[in-house]
Design a protein around this motif. Sequence first.
Motif, PDB file in Angstrom:
ATOM      1  N   ASN A   2      38.474 -13.861  38.251  1.00  0.00           N
ATOM      2  CA  ASN A   2      37.119 -13.664  38.738  1.00  0.00           C
ATOM      3  C   ASN A   2      36.787 -12.176  38.784  1.00  0.00           C
ATOM      4  O   ASN A   2      37.669 -11.326  38.733  1.00  0.00           O
ATOM      5  N   CYS A   3      35.502 -11.867  38.926  1.00  0.00           N
ATOM      6  CA  CYS A   3      35.071 -10.472  38.839  1.00  0.00           C
ATOM      7  C   CYS A   3      33.911 -10.208  39.798  1.00  0.00           C
ATOM      8  O   CYS A   3      32.965 -10.997  39.865  1.00  0.00           O
ATOM      9  N   GLU A  30      30.083  -8.660  31.172  1.00  0.00           N
ATOM     10  CA  GLU A  30      31.164  -9.073  32.067  1.00  0.00           C
ATOM     11  C   GLU A  30      30.804 -10.281  32.936  1.00  0.00           C
ATOM     12  O   GLU A  30      31.697 -10.997  33.390  1.00  0.00           O
ATOM     13  N   ARG A  31      29.545 -10.473  33.218  1.00  0.00           N
ATOM     14  CA  ARG A  31      29.044 -11.565  34.046  1.00  0.00           C
ATOM     15  C   ARG A  31      29.825 -11.736  35.347  1.00  0.00           C
ATOM     16  O   ARG A  31      30.481 -12.748  35.589  1.00  0.00           O
ATOM     17  N   ASP A 106      37.036 -18.162  46.386  1.00  0.00           N
ATOM     18  CA  ASP A 106      38.119 -17.218  46.160  1.00  0.00           C
ATOM     19  C   ASP A 106      37.933 -15.872  46.840  1.00  0.00           C
ATOM     20  O   ASP A 106      38.837 -15.031  46.796  1.00  0.00           O
ATOM     21  N   VAL A 107      36.768 -15.636  47.450  1.00  0.00           N
ATOM     22  CA  VAL A 107      36.516 -14.321  48.036  1.00  0.00           C
ATOM     23  C   VAL A 107      35.612 -14.451  49.256  1.00  0.00           C
ATOM     24  O   VAL A 107      34.699 -15.284  49.288  1.00  0.00           O
ATOM     25  N   ASN A 230      32.517   0.050  40.018  1.00  0.00           N
ATOM     26  CA  ASN A 230      33.813  -0.620  39.996  1.00  0.00           C
ATOM     27  C   ASN A 230      33.642  -2.080  39.602  1.00  0.00           C
ATOM     28  O   ASN A 230      32.685  -2.733  40.032  1.00  0.00           O
ATOM     29  N   LEU A 231      34.573  -2.579  38.829  1.00  0.00           N
ATOM     30  CA  LEU A 231      34.739  -4.013  38.650  1.00  0.00           C
ATOM     31  C   LEU A 231      36.037  -4.403  39.344  1.00  0.00           C
ATOM     32  O   LEU A 231      37.081  -3.782  39.107  1.00  0.00           O
ATOM     33  N   ILE A 232      35.954  -5.399  40.204  1.00  0.00           N
ATOM     34  CA  ILE A 232      37.125  -5.857  40.960  1.00  0.00           C
ATOM     35  C   ILE A 232      37.468  -7.251  40.467  1.00  0.00           C
ATOM     36  O   ILE A 232      36.683  -8.193  40.622  1.00  0.00           O
TER      37      ILE A 232
END
Length: 274
Positions: A2-3, A30-31, A106-107, A230-232
């Motif tokens: 996931n992102c 990146e979606r 998930d987050v 940032n992409l996490i």
Amino acid sequence: MNCLLHLSDPHFGTEQPTVARALAALVEAERPLAAVLSGDITQRATRGQFALARAFIDRLALPQLLVVPGNHDIPLIALATRALAPYARYRRAFGKELQPVVDAPDVLLVGVNTTRRWRHVNGAVSEAQAARVAQRLAGGRPGQLKIVVVHQPVAVTRQEDRKNLLIGREQAVRAWARAGADLVLGGHIHLPFVLPLHEVFDALDRRMWCVQAGTALSTRLRADAPNSVNLIRFGGVADPGSPRRCVVEQWDFSARNDAFRCVRTHEPELDRNE
């Protein structure tokens, strides 16, 4: 994996159209499942600047959004508005909630309003705010990546930035660590980095990381840092007790390519699920 997209300090009113187009292209490629905007959305908290910011975020068309205000999102010159309705313009653009929560499988993202109308630059987190966040974190599901979002940083890398540190940070960081937080996202100083908070603060209850974003779109660059976001990335919910992964990618804008490029990758070591 996931992102999440973590962007901060776009300072609409000083945004650069070329950089904005490049960020929209990155999002299209990146979606991300959500965007986290950690404050200073506008330069002077005008209605027009908030309208520009909202229109840009809407064009990204991301499934979920968490936004917290920064010190620039309270009117500076309109003194009556600052005193009597400091968040009226922010709320018209981004909703009434100043401390939003996004709870996905998930987050778990928990926002904190660290601005104060009587403070021009500095931010603070109160005991009540720290406790509220800790209670929400503790109620999260096993396997979630647990993230707190502030504006002013809880840790810095340069001595000259210490004056910008969040007031009340130590008590808050300790409470959030006890409650299971993994990351604290912030902005304000326009300097991207990742720091282990368990090395900054002695005897934290768990590994916990400070993740700072640079300025996403503004001409207000500092310390030779270009525009960046940032992409996490993180894995799906794992079995209790299994290792979890999280990767923080720093994407800088390249004027040569008119595009964002991944320039640095961190893989913070997370505690095991509880």
